[in-house]
Design a protein around this motif. Structure first.
Motif, PDB file in Angstrom:
ATOM      1  N   ALA A 206       0.939  -1.086  -0.176  1.00 45.37           N
ATOM      2  CA  ALA A 206      -0.207   0.155   0.084  1.00 45.37           C
ATOM      3  C   ALA A 206       0.936   1.273  -0.286  1.00 45.37           C
TER       4      ALA A 206
ATOM      5  N   ALA B 295       0.562   3.976  -3.029  1.00 46.83           N
ATOM      6  CA  ALA B 295       0.582   5.205  -2.879  1.00 46.83           C
ATOM      7  C   ALA B 295       2.034   6.235  -2.805  1.00 46.83           C
ATOM      8  N   GLN B 296       2.982   5.538  -2.493  1.00 43.72           N
ATOM      9  CA  GLN B 296       4.408   6.494  -3.868  1.00 43.72           C
ATOM     10  C   GLN B 296       4.440   6.756  -4.789  1.00 43.72           C
TER      11      GLN B 296
ATOM     12  N   LEU C 267       1.633   8.718  -5.250  1.00 43.35           N
ATOM     13  CA  LEU C 267       2.366  10.782  -5.355  1.00 43.35           C
ATOM     14  C   LEU C 267       3.237  11.144  -6.464  1.00 43.35           C
TER      15      LEU C 267
END
Length: 180
Positions: A140, A144-145, A148
């Protein structure tokens, strides 16, 4: 010829000839000596058998003692009592069930070992579950990285577009001012 052990007859040494004849005194004396040797062999065999029985009993006693000592330690550790109290507890349990102390001790050890195996299996399952949760969290986080990075790149492109539009608007305004 009698075979004696501690001056007690324990058997006979029987000698036969193929033809009837009288035994010479030298033959009778030789048979007597042979009967003494036979008695010594019987005596040695009896002593050996007694020693083997004793060794077997000592081995069983030692094995029983090992079980009892291990069980005492386990009971003392798991129940927070002294070794003497653990021994008395094992003894009461053996008497109450009309069984040998060594058998009760062996059962106690086996039960503790079963509990340890079950606890280890439970711990292993918990560790595997925690590891799976950690892997999911890591995935996860990576997602998310990645998101981003993609949003940052998109924001950078948007800023570039806005800057280009502002520059074009400024150039139009400049051209309009110059035309006036």
């Amino acid at each position: 010829m009698p075979v004696r052990l501690a001056d007690q007859p324990v058997g006979t040494l029987n000698v036969y000839a193929t033809q009837p004849r009288a035994w010479s005194p030298a033959e009778v004396q030789a048979l007597g000596a042979f009967a003494v040797v036979t008695a010594e062999l019987v005596h040695t065999a009896v002593e050996l058998a007694n020693h083997q029985v004793e060794v077997g009993q000592l081995r069983r006693a030692l094995a029983s003692r090992v079980w009892i000592e291990q069980a005492k330690g386990m009971v003392a550790a798991t129940e927070g009592v002294t070794l003497d109290q653990a021994f008395q507890q094992l003894r009461r349990q053996a008497r109450a069930s009309s069984r040998k102390l060594a058998n009760v001790a062996q059962e106690v050890i086996q039960e503790v070992q079963r509990e340890r195996v079950a606890a280890k299996a439970l711990d292993d399952a918990r560790v595997r579950a925690a590891e799976a949760r950690a892997r999911e969290a890591e995935q996860a986080l990576q997602a998310a990285q990645t998101g981003l990075v993609m949003r940052t790149a998109a924001q950078g492109r948007t800023q570039d577009v806005l800057a280009a539009r502002e520059q074009a608007a400024d150039q139009r305004d400049q051209a309009a001012d110059d035309a006036e």
